[in-house]
Scaffold this active site. Structure first.
Site, PDB file in Angstrom:
ATOM      1  N   SER A 124      12.136  41.723  -9.302  1.00 41.42           N
ATOM      2  CA  SER A 124      13.563  41.894  -9.018  1.00 41.42           C
ATOM      3  C   SER A 124      13.849  41.874  -7.520  1.00 41.42           C
ATOM      4  CB  SER A 124      14.063  43.217  -9.585  1.00 41.42           C
ATOM      5  OG  SER A 124      13.774  43.293 -10.942  1.00 41.42           O
ATOM      6  N   GLU A 239       5.670  43.963 -21.456  1.00 42.08           N
ATOM      7  CA  GLU A 239       6.372  45.244 -21.384  1.00 42.08           C
ATOM      8  C   GLU A 239       7.407  45.387 -22.496  1.00 42.08           C
ATOM      9  OE1 GLU A 239       8.752  46.029 -17.799  1.00 42.08           O
ATOM     10  OE2 GLU A 239       9.112  43.893 -17.650  1.00 42.08           O
ATOM     11  N   GLU A 368      21.699  44.555 -22.779  1.00 37.95           N
ATOM     12  CA  GLU A 368      22.635  43.432 -22.911  1.00 37.95           C
ATOM     13  C   GLU A 368      21.882  42.102 -22.887  1.00 37.95           C
ATOM     14  OE1 GLU A 368      23.099  46.060 -20.870  1.00 37.95           O
ATOM     15  OE2 GLU A 368      24.638  46.997 -22.114  1.00 37.95           O
TER      16      GLU A 368
HETATM   17  C1  LIG Z   1      13.195  52.398 -14.104  1.00 37.01           C
HETATM   18  C2  LIG Z   1      13.173  50.959 -13.672  1.00 37.01           C
HETATM   19  C3  LIG Z   1      11.980  50.392 -13.307  1.00 37.01           C
HETATM   20  C4  LIG Z   1      11.936  49.065 -12.886  1.00 37.01           C
HETATM   21  N1  LIG Z   1      10.740  48.548 -12.494  1.00 37.01           N
HETATM   22  C5  LIG Z   1      10.707  47.286 -12.007  1.00 37.01           C
HETATM   23  C6  LIG Z   1       9.496  46.750 -11.499  1.00 37.01           C
HETATM   24  O1  LIG Z   1       8.447  47.417 -11.521  1.00 37.01           O
HETATM   25  N2  LIG Z   1       9.499  45.516 -11.004  1.00 37.01           N
HETATM   26  C7  LIG Z   1      10.632  44.747 -10.971  1.00 37.01           C
HETATM   27  O2  LIG Z   1      10.561  43.616 -10.531  1.00 37.01           O
HETATM   28  N3  LIG Z   1      11.809  45.217 -11.436  1.00 37.01           N
HETATM   29  C8  LIG Z   1      11.865  46.475 -11.945  1.00 37.01           C
HETATM   30  N4  LIG Z   1      13.062  46.972 -12.398  1.00 37.01           N
HETATM   31  C9  LIG Z   1      14.256  46.148 -12.263  1.00 37.01           C
HETATM   32  C10 LIG Z   1      14.845  45.690 -13.563  1.00 37.01           C
HETATM   33  O3  LIG Z   1      14.123  44.632 -14.095  1.00 37.01           O
HETATM   34  C11 LIG Z   1      16.306  45.326 -13.283  1.00 37.01           C
HETATM   35  O4  LIG Z   1      16.970  46.526 -12.946  1.00 37.01           O
HETATM   36  C12 LIG Z   1      16.968  44.690 -14.469  1.00 37.01           C
HETATM   37  O5  LIG Z   1      16.460  43.420 -14.691  1.00 37.01           O
HETATM   38  C13 LIG Z   1      18.489  44.622 -14.292  1.00 37.01           C
HETATM   39  O6  LIG Z   1      18.856  44.042 -13.081  1.00 37.01           O
HETATM   40  P1  LIG Z   1      19.906  44.762 -12.121  1.00 37.01           P
HETATM   41  O7  LIG Z   1      19.468  46.153 -11.928  1.00 37.01           O
HETATM   42  O8  LIG Z   1      20.062  43.919 -10.934  1.00 37.01           O
HETATM   43  O9  LIG Z   1      21.260  44.802 -12.921  1.00 37.01           O
HETATM   44  P2  LIG Z   1      22.295  43.586 -13.124  1.00 37.01           P
HETATM   45  O10 LIG Z   1      21.582  42.389 -13.528  1.00 37.01           O
HETATM   46  O11 LIG Z   1      23.180  43.515 -11.938  1.00 37.01           O
HETATM   47  O12 LIG Z   1      23.115  44.143 -14.364  1.00 37.01           O
HETATM   48  C14 LIG Z   1      24.218  45.054 -14.271  1.00 37.01           C
HETATM   49  C15 LIG Z   1      24.843  45.181 -15.657  1.00 37.01           C
HETATM   50  O13 LIG Z   1      25.306  43.895 -16.089  1.00 37.01           O
HETATM   51  C16 LIG Z   1      24.723  43.535 -17.320  1.00 37.01           C
HETATM   52  N5  LIG Z   1      24.482  42.094 -17.365  1.00 37.01           N
HETATM   53  C17 LIG Z   1      23.806  41.333 -16.485  1.00 37.01           C
HETATM   54  N6  LIG Z   1      23.743  40.062 -16.903  1.00 37.01           N
HETATM   55  C18 LIG Z   1      24.375  40.009 -18.092  1.00 37.01           C
HETATM   56  C19 LIG Z   1      24.636  38.982 -19.030  1.00 37.01           C
HETATM   57  N7  LIG Z   1      24.213  37.736 -18.867  1.00 37.01           N
HETATM   58  N8  LIG Z   1      25.315  39.305 -20.136  1.00 37.01           N
HETATM   59  C20 LIG Z   1      25.746  40.567 -20.337  1.00 37.01           C
HETATM   60  N9  LIG Z   1      25.528  41.572 -19.504  1.00 37.01           N
HETATM   61  C21 LIG Z   1      24.850  41.296 -18.384  1.00 37.01           C
HETATM   62  C22 LIG Z   1      23.442  44.311 -17.377  1.00 37.01           C
HETATM   63  O14 LIG Z   1      23.005  44.504 -18.690  1.00 37.01           O
HETATM   64  C23 LIG Z   1      23.822  45.616 -16.701  1.00 37.01           C
HETATM   65  O15 LIG Z   1      24.437  46.453 -17.643  1.00 37.01           O
HETATM   66  C24 LIG Z   1      13.122  48.300 -12.821  1.00 37.01           C
HETATM   67  C25 LIG Z   1      14.320  48.879 -13.200  1.00 37.01           C
HETATM   68  C26 LIG Z   1      14.367  50.199 -13.610  1.00 37.01           C
HETATM   69  C27 LIG Z   1      15.679  50.790 -13.995  1.00 37.01           C
END
Ligand SMILES: Cc1cc2nc3c(=O)[nH]c(=O)nc-3n(C[C@H](O)[C@H](O)[C@H](O)COP(=O)(O)OP(=O)(O)OC[C@H]3O[C@@H](n4cnc5c(N)ncnc54)[C@H](O)[C@@H]3O)c2cc1C
Lengths: 394, 327
Positions: A124, A239, A368
């Site tokens: 990410s 995962e 989602e």
């Molecule tokens: C506890 C935790 C551990 C993590 N560990 C890692 C790690 O070790 N390595 C790593 O690389 N990443 C890690 N992550 C990151 C994780 O993969 C991302 O947080 C996740 O993919 C969501 O991306 P974002 O946080 O940018 O949210 P966004 O993508 O900005 O999403 C925000 C909201 O919009 C919704 N949304 C986004 N796109 C769509 C769509 N197409 N349709 C409908 N709804 C949508 C989402 O569901 C969410 O509710 C971790 C996250 C958490 C919370």
């Protein structure tokens, strides 16, 4: 249950009675928790219980489905800590390198994992979350190395990791997915800076990783240049499915915390509350059966597109329901701050559990995103038209 | 997939490809008897196929999928009572008649309500009466039956009053009756769970077809993410119910375990049909579309065999006891 399995259960139960740490809940700092994780992992590896999902040629690997189930049930019963520090190494790194790595990479890295080398996942980025293919961290080839510059975020346990599963962009031509490459990066390379992130429940489970011209040898690339997206799918798949059997059984074991909470507030005979507890118990049993079934499909090569998304979504929603009921039964008591238990999703510290449950509804592809996969790829509902631009909106 | 499952499902789908194929109750009944389904759970040594609850479980889901009408579930209960109860002189003869499709019926309720919700009591030769201390089969002319119209037109339910001097075969008494009642509750709950699961899958299928086939705003409804997510949640719950059902029905169950299963599957069915009508829009409210049939059957399933409050409370008490035992 056959006598062999009964013996196996008795054996692991005895071992756990002797060896399972009992003081891990009182770890007051994240560092102390990490130390206890290292020690616990060493013990599990030595006893052959650390990686039951690995193939047979690894010590402790090649366990049958029923054996794995017994291991997880007993770990939960003994209230032994879940392996959080080695989580990415034993699932993500193992699955990626095991499935897509060269023979040489497997020899070099998988042994080291059992020796305690820890990994983090650097996928990410601030502008690439759900839309993982939008990553911008750039890798430029320079002789036998890639030179990597960019930023990763939300990387679980990165501050303690020796190695990183790193997804980078090697080309901006063509489809976003086509220009991605998968690297294995040493975290002590010059140019790597890690900054832990403070979380709402008081933990620092994940971190930001800043990369400034970090040199990664080309032989630490997994798959071909430009094949990073496909390799990343192996990481993500691990995962979404495999680990959920353990987590489901842990949640099942931790139902006692809700029962105790109910007793504590003097509602052990409140029929409405008992019904909600009963409904949750039934749901957890169902999710356990789903996780079992998924693992069985995986082991028999019968897994289909979307199955992993179903299990993950089912677990995540159920975990939320678990925490929700706990918060409700705790009432005002649950609103007073209590120190958190690191690494426990079902700790009985209800507000912390509730906040922690987002780890499963957001990380690894949010609920989602899983719903999109289920609807579009399993059920054949058509995708929306692809591009959206500011001009169209204007 | 096991060979048994494959065989049973294949034959079910050939005979009842969809609910319309099972629309006529007396035809459907003849088909079910001809398929040999009434023999499935009966041990081989007394003339059955010996496929046990696992075999029955497959059939229950098929009955729900095709909305098979008629007193099929209760026929299974009578057969099970004859098999599991104490043998009496006429037992083998009655069992044979029941297996070959002579209607014998029972109630779909539990907990001492065995004179309510008796299926097709007007057409049955015998009615199974379940009391706490005695389970008996009475001949139909020893009973007064009163039809109760239900919303779900795939089931015909009756209230039954037994006349004093009705001819009866006692199947179990005392302690044995309690055991048999437990076993019949178990089987009934498995049957309702299976019916719910099969129905939920079919209702989801109809809904998906509708969403893919109808366009609004120049695109198929199935393209709207708000609807995709609702459907995906249903699919997730149905797959969970599916795994739960397969897991539980591969073991021998207590009544509580079967009741828990029934509760979960019926709740999933109910949630599915509730959304299914909404996602159909106006046509979902017309009798022209089939979805209302699943809707009504789902609601009836929830009310039969012990309702959600009943089983949830029992499950909750069991969870409390389990937690105390661990402490
Ligand atoms: C506890 C935790 C551990 C993590 N560990 C890692 C790690 O070790 N390595 C790593 O690389 N990443 C890690 N992550 C990151 C994780 O993969 C991302 O947080 C996740 O993919 C969501 O991306 P974002 O946080 O940018 O949210 P966004 O993508 O900005 O999403 C925000 C909201 O919009 C919704 N949304 C986004 N796109 C769509 C769509 N197409 N349709 C409908 N709804 C949508 C989402 O569901 C969410 O509710 C971790 C996250 C958490 C919370």
């Amino acid at each position: 249950m056959s006598t062999d399995l009964q013996d196996f259960r008795a054996e692991i139960r005895q071992w756990l009675d002797r060896e399972a740490p009992t003081d891990w809940r009182s770890a007051a700092t994240h560092d102390a928790f990490v130390e206890s994780q290292r020690a616990w992992f060493r013990k599990l590896v030595a006893a052959g219980y650390a990686v039951p999902h690995w193939p047979e040629r690894w010590p402790g690997g090649g366990r049958t489905l029923l054996e794995q189930k017994i291991i997880y049930e007993e770990l939960s019963r003994a209230d032994a800590p879940r392996l959080l520090l080695p989580f990415v190494s034993t699932y993500h790194a193992y699955a990626t390198i095991g499935e897509c790595g060269t023979q040489e990479q497997q020899e070099r890295y998988l042994h080291a994992i059992l020796d305690g080398e820890t990994w983090c996942q650097g996928f990410s980025e601030p502008n690439a979350g759900s839309d993982l293919a939008a990553i911008r961290t750039k890798a430029v080839r320079d002789g036998d190395h890639y030179v990597v510059t960019g930023q990763k975020i939300w990387s679980t346990m990165a501050q303690y990791a020796d190695m990183c599963l790193l997804l980078v962009r090697t080309s901006t031509e063509g489809a976003k997915q086509a220009g991605m490459t998968y690297l294995l990066m040493d975290m002590d390379s010059p140019g790597v800076t890690v900054r832990p992130i403070h979380q709402i429940q008081g933990d620092e489970e994940f971190a930001e990783i800043f990369l400034d011209e970090v040199r990664v040898p080309v032989d630490q690339r997994v798959g071909a240049e430009g094949a990073g997206w496909a390799v990343a799918q192996a990481t993500l798949a691990s995962e979404r499915g495999l680990t959920l059997m353990e987590l489901s059984y842990r949640m099942r074991g931790a139902l006692t915390r809700i029962a105790r909470q109910l007793t504590e507030v003097g509602r052990a005979d409140d029929r409405g509350a008992l019904r909600d507890l009963g409904a949750l118990k039934i749901r957890i049993d169902a999710v356990c059966a789903l996780a079992d079934q998924f693992l069985r499909k995986r082991m028999n090569d019968e897994e289909q597109i979307g199955d992993a998304s179903i299990v993950k979504l089912a677990y995540a929603r159920c975990l939320r329901a678990y925490a929700d009921l706990g918060v409700r039964f705790a009432g005002l008591d649950g609103q007073f701050h209590a120190p958190i238990t690191f690494g426990d999703l079902n700790s009985g510290n209800w507000m912390a559990d509730f906040m922690n449950s987002y780890a499963w509804t957001i990380a690894g592809g949010s609920d989602e995103v899983q719903r999109n996969i289920i609807a579009e790829r399993m059920l054949g509902m058509p995708r929306e038209p692809k591009s959206w631009t500011a001009e169209v909106a204007a | 997939m096991s060979e048994m499952r494959q065989t049973l499902e294949d034959s079910a789908r050939k005979v009842f490809p969809n609910w319309e194929a099972a629309r006529d109750a007396s035809d459907a009944w003849a088909q079910v008897a001809q398929l040999g389904w009434f023999m499935v759970g009966v041990p081989e040594k007394i003339g059955g196929l010996g496929l046990g609850d696992e075999g029955l479980a497959i059939i229950f889901a098929e009955l729900g999928r095709a909305l098979v009408p008629g007193p099929v579930l209760t026929q299974f209960l009578v057969i099970e009572a004859l098999v599991a109860g104490a043998p009496f002189e006429e037992r083998d003869g009655l069992l044979e008649r029941a297996m070959s499709g002579e209607i014998m019926t029972a109630s779909l309720a539990i907990g001492g309500r065995s004179s309510e919700a008796v299926m097709d009591a007007d057409k049955a030769s015998h009615i199974l009466l379940r009391r706490e201390d005695v389970v008996a089969l009475i001949s139909q002319d020893g009973a007064q039956v009163k039809a109760r119209e239900t919303w779900d037109v795939s089931r015909r339910l009756f209230d039954v009053a037994v006349v004093d001097d009705a001819q009866r075969y006692v199947v179990a008494r005392g302690q044995k009756a309690a055991q048999l009642n437990d076993r019949l509750d178990t089987l009934l709950c498995i049957a309702l769970a299976g019916d719910a699961l099969g129905g939920a899958r079919a209702a989801l299928g109809l809904t998906l077809d509708h969403l893919k086939g109808r366009s609004q705003f120049d695109r198929p409804l199935a393209m709207f993410q708000a609807l995709k997510h609702r459907v995906a949640d249903l699919k997730m719950m149905i797959d969970t119910a599916d795994a739960f059902y397969a897991d539980r029905t591969s073991q021998s169950l207590t009544a509580l375990e079967a009741g828990e299963l029934k509760n979960f599957c019926c709740a999933v069915y109910r949630d599915t049909v509730e959304d299914a009508i909404q996602l159909h829009g106006g046509v979902g409210l017309t009798t022209e579309y089939a979805i209302h049939r699943f809707f009504k059957r789902a609601f009836l399933n929830c009310a039969l065999g012990g309702d959600a409050d009943y089983w949830n409370e029992r499950a909750g008490r069991a969870a409390m006891a389990e937690s105390q035992a661990k402490a």
